[in-house]
Design a protein around this motif. Sequence first.
Motif, PDB file in Angstrom:
ATOM      1  N   ARG A   1       0.840  -1.206   0.000  1.00 24.43           N
ATOM      2  CA  ARG A   1       0.000   0.000   0.000  1.00 24.43           C
ATOM      3  C   ARG A   1       0.870   1.250   0.000  1.00 24.43           C
ATOM      4  NH1 ARG A   1      -3.219   3.537  -0.397  1.00 24.43           N
ATOM      5  NH2 ARG A   1      -4.925   4.172   0.922  1.00 24.43           N
ATOM      6  N   GLU A   2       1.927   1.243   0.782  1.00 24.01           N
ATOM      7  CA  GLU A   2       2.831   2.389   0.872  1.00 24.01           C
ATOM      8  C   GLU A   2       3.539   2.645  -0.458  1.00 24.01           C
ATOM      9  OE1 GLU A   2       2.804  -0.209   3.104  1.00 24.01           O
ATOM     10  OE2 GLU A   2       1.653   0.880   4.618  1.00 24.01           O
ATOM     11  N   GLU A   3       3.995   1.587  -1.119  1.00 20.04           N
ATOM     12  CA  GLU A   3       4.655   1.742  -2.428  1.00 20.04           C
ATOM     13  C   GLU A   3       3.674   2.293  -3.463  1.00 20.04           C
ATOM     14  OE1 GLU A   3       7.939  -1.853  -2.315  1.00 20.04           O
ATOM     15  OE2 GLU A   3       5.870  -2.350  -2.832  1.00 20.04           O
ATOM     16  N   ILE A   4       2.446   1.811  -3.421  1.00 18.84           N
ATOM     17  CA  ILE A   4       1.423   2.285  -4.356  1.00 18.84           C
ATOM     18  C   ILE A   4       1.133   3.759  -4.104  1.00 18.84           C
ATOM     19  CG2 ILE A   4      -0.988   2.053  -5.086  1.00 18.84           C
ATOM     20  CD1 ILE A   4      -0.656  -0.994  -4.324  1.00 18.84           C
ATOM     21  N   SER A   5       1.050   4.156  -2.852  1.00 17.41           N
ATOM     22  CA  SER A   5       0.792   5.551  -2.510  1.00 17.41           C
ATOM     23  C   SER A   5       1.919   6.464  -2.987  1.00 17.41           C
ATOM     24  CB  SER A   5       0.601   5.701  -1.002  1.00 17.41           C
ATOM     25  OG  SER A   5       0.331   7.047  -0.686  1.00 17.41           O
ATOM     26  N   LEU A   6       3.149   6.074  -2.743  1.00 15.92           N
ATOM     27  CA  LEU A   6       4.289   6.890  -3.175  1.00 15.92           C
ATOM     28  C   LEU A   6       4.355   7.010  -4.692  1.00 15.92           C
ATOM     29  CD1 LEU A   6       7.051   5.696  -0.685  1.00 15.92           C
ATOM     30  CD2 LEU A   6       5.992   7.971  -0.808  1.00 15.92           C
ATOM     31  N   ARG A   7       4.095   5.907  -5.376  1.00 17.36           N
ATOM     32  CA  ARG A   7       4.138   5.944  -6.842  1.00 17.36           C
ATOM     33  C   ARG A   7       2.980   6.779  -7.383  1.00 17.36           C
ATOM     34  NH1 ARG A   7       6.076   7.229 -10.782  1.00 17.36           N
ATOM     35  NH2 ARG A   7       5.873   6.106 -12.722  1.00 17.36           N
ATOM     36  N   SER A   8       1.816   6.715  -6.745  1.00 16.69           N
ATOM     37  CA  SER A   8       0.661   7.519  -7.157  1.00 16.69           C
ATOM     38  C   SER A   8       0.956   9.008  -7.005  1.00 16.69           C
ATOM     39  CB  SER A   8      -0.575   7.138  -6.341  1.00 16.69           C
ATOM     40  OG  SER A   8      -0.941   5.801  -6.592  1.00 16.69           O
ATOM     41  N   GLN A   9       1.630   9.380  -5.930  1.00 16.46           N
ATOM     42  CA  GLN A   9       2.015  10.777  -5.720  1.00 16.46           C
ATOM     43  C   GLN A   9       2.915  11.268  -6.848  1.00 16.46           C
ATOM     44  OE1 GLN A   9       3.524  11.617  -1.707  1.00 16.46           O
ATOM     45  NE2 GLN A   9       2.298   9.903  -0.967  1.00 16.46           N
ATOM     46  N   ALA A  10       3.883  10.455  -7.225  1.00 12.61           N
ATOM     47  CA  ALA A  10       4.813  10.830  -8.302  1.00 12.61           C
ATOM     48  C   ALA A  10       4.081  10.964  -9.638  1.00 12.61           C
ATOM     49  CB  ALA A  10       5.941   9.798  -8.404  1.00 12.61           C
ATOM     50  N   MET A  11       3.179  10.033  -9.918  1.00 12.58           N
ATOM     51  CA  MET A  11       2.419  10.107 -11.175  1.00 12.58           C
ATOM     52  C   MET A  11       1.505  11.319 -11.180  1.00 12.58           C
ATOM     53  SD  MET A  11       1.515   6.212 -12.333  1.00 12.58           S
ATOM     54  CE  MET A  11       0.724   5.753 -10.811  1.00 12.58           C
ATOM     55  N   ALA A  12       0.922  11.667 -10.043  1.00 12.27           N
ATOM     56  CA  ALA A  12       0.040  12.843  -9.958  1.00 12.27           C
ATOM     57  C   ALA A  12       0.809  14.102 -10.331  1.00 12.27           C
ATOM     58  CB  ALA A  12      -0.553  12.957  -8.561  1.00 12.27           C
ATOM     59  N   LEU A  13       2.048  14.201  -9.912  1.00  9.11           N
ATOM     60  CA  LEU A  13       2.878  15.356 -10.293  1.00  9.11           C
ATOM     61  C   LEU A  13       3.048  15.427 -11.812  1.00  9.11           C
ATOM     62  CD1 LEU A  13       5.665  15.211  -7.547  1.00  9.11           C
ATOM     63  CD2 LEU A  13       3.839  16.924  -7.764  1.00  9.11           C
ATOM     64  N   ASP A  14       3.287  14.276 -12.445  1.00 12.08           N
ATOM     65  CA  ASP A  14       3.439  14.225 -13.902  1.00 12.08           C
ATOM     66  C   ASP A  14       2.135  14.584 -14.613  1.00 12.08           C
ATOM     67  OD1 ASP A  14       6.096  13.455 -13.592  1.00 12.08           O
ATOM     68  OD2 ASP A  14       5.664  11.313 -13.856  1.00 12.08           O
ATOM     69  N   VAL A  15       1.030  14.079 -14.089  1.00 17.26           N
ATOM     70  CA  VAL A  15      -0.284  14.371 -14.670  1.00 17.26           C
ATOM     71  C   VAL A  15      -0.566  15.867 -14.578  1.00 17.26           C
ATOM     72  CG1 VAL A  15      -2.779  14.075 -14.295  1.00 17.26           C
ATOM     73  CG2 VAL A  15      -1.263  12.074 -14.320  1.00 17.26           C
ATOM     74  N   ASP A  16      -0.336  16.454 -13.416  1.00 14.05           N
ATOM     75  CA  ASP A  16      -0.561  17.895 -13.238  1.00 14.05           C
ATOM     76  C   ASP A  16       0.320  18.716 -14.170  1.00 14.05           C
ATOM     77  OD1 ASP A  16      -2.579  17.732 -11.308  1.00 14.05           O
ATOM     78  OD2 ASP A  16      -1.144  17.687  -9.654  1.00 14.05           O
ATOM     79  N   ALA A  17       1.574  18.323 -14.309  1.00 13.42           N
ATOM     80  CA  ALA A  17       2.490  19.051 -15.201  1.00 13.42           C
ATOM     81  C   ALA A  17       1.998  18.981 -16.642  1.00 13.42           C
ATOM     82  CB  ALA A  17       3.903  18.475 -15.077  1.00 13.42           C
ATOM     83  N   TYR A  18       1.515  17.811 -17.063  1.00 15.02           N
ATOM     84  CA  TYR A  18       1.012  17.660 -18.432  1.00 15.02           C
ATOM     85  C   TYR A  18      -0.203  18.568 -18.668  1.00 15.02           C
ATOM     86  CZ  TYR A  18      -1.251  15.835 -22.556  1.00 15.02           C
ATOM     87  OH  TYR A  18      -1.856  15.750 -23.792  1.00 15.02           O
ATOM     88  N   TYR A  19      -1.190  18.491 -17.791  1.00 16.36           N
ATOM     89  CA  TYR A  19      -2.421  19.253 -18.016  1.00 16.36           C
ATOM     90  C   TYR A  19      -2.225  20.753 -17.826  1.00 16.36           C
ATOM     91  CZ  TYR A  19      -4.954  14.987 -18.804  1.00 16.36           C
ATOM     92  OH  TYR A  19      -5.384  13.801 -19.349  1.00 16.36           O
ATOM     93  N   LYS A  20      -1.223  21.149 -17.100  1.00 16.98           N
ATOM     94  CA  LYS A  20      -0.916  22.577 -16.964  1.00 16.98           C
ATOM     95  C   LYS A  20      -0.489  23.169 -18.312  1.00 16.98           C
ATOM     96  CE  LYS A  20       1.604  25.756 -14.025  1.00 16.98           C
ATOM     97  NZ  LYS A  20       2.527  25.898 -12.903  1.00 16.98           N
ATOM     98  N   GLN A  21       0.095  22.334 -19.159  1.00 14.92           N
ATOM     99  CA  GLN A  21       0.576  22.769 -20.474  1.00 14.92           C
ATOM    100  C   GLN A  21      -0.500  22.694 -21.566  1.00 14.92           C
ATOM    101  OE1 GLN A  21       3.656  24.103 -20.770  1.00 14.92           O
ATOM    102  NE2 GLN A  21       3.738  23.794 -18.561  1.00 14.92           N
ATOM    103  N   GLN A  22      -1.626  22.108 -21.277  1.00 14.38           N
ATOM    104  CA  GLN A  22      -2.681  21.908 -22.269  1.00 14.38           C
ATOM    105  C   GLN A  22      -3.744  22.999 -22.174  1.00 14.38           C
ATOM    106  OE1 GLN A  22      -2.168  19.285 -24.451  1.00 14.38           O
ATOM    107  NE2 GLN A  22      -0.298  19.200 -23.242  1.00 14.38           N
TER     108      GLN A  22
END
Length: 188
Positions: free
Chosen positions: A13-34
């Motif tokens: 669960r902890e690994e999934i949470s940490l990886r989800s946080q990292a992906m959320a940063l990437d998702v936010d960065a992508y949509y900020k540019q769109q």
Amino acid sequence: MQHPLVKKILHTREEISLRSQAMALDVDAYYKQQKVQDNTVLVVGILKGCVPFMSELLNHVKSECEIDYMVMSSYKGGVKANANPEIVLDISTNLKGRHVLLVEDIIDSGLTLDFVKKDFYHRGAADVKIITMIDKPANRQAKITADWFGFEVEDEFLIGFGLDYEERLRNLPYVAICDTSKLKTWKW
């Protein structure tokens, strides 16, 4: 406590949470540019498996989101995907001009997401991106890749954190390899 049908825990669960946080940063960065319609991303979860991962992911996404869900039929109770995915329950949102983030628990054959992505573009979506907790490329039958994925895995039958066997075991708080040798004689 480890479930008796678990051969090996792959991701906690902890690994999934940490990886989800990292992906959320990437998702936010992508949509900020769109140039996103109404500054709102349409997040579409493919039920039922997406629920734990989508919840974890959206706890960390900062972009404005609208949420919808759809149910696809691709496994029909087995351990292998069939070649003809079907929409069982469709989204209620108009896709015209929308930026869509498809959320899936696992990409295995890729047939379901390939079908959904093409269908969404046909309905007028401006952009369709895919995020998945688990990417399993060994069985890929469709030419589709995730834009973001949590973990790449080998060709094993997985359970937990949304992944199921005959609708059960989705609530395990980790992703694990199922001990399929026990399934034939397993008593619920």
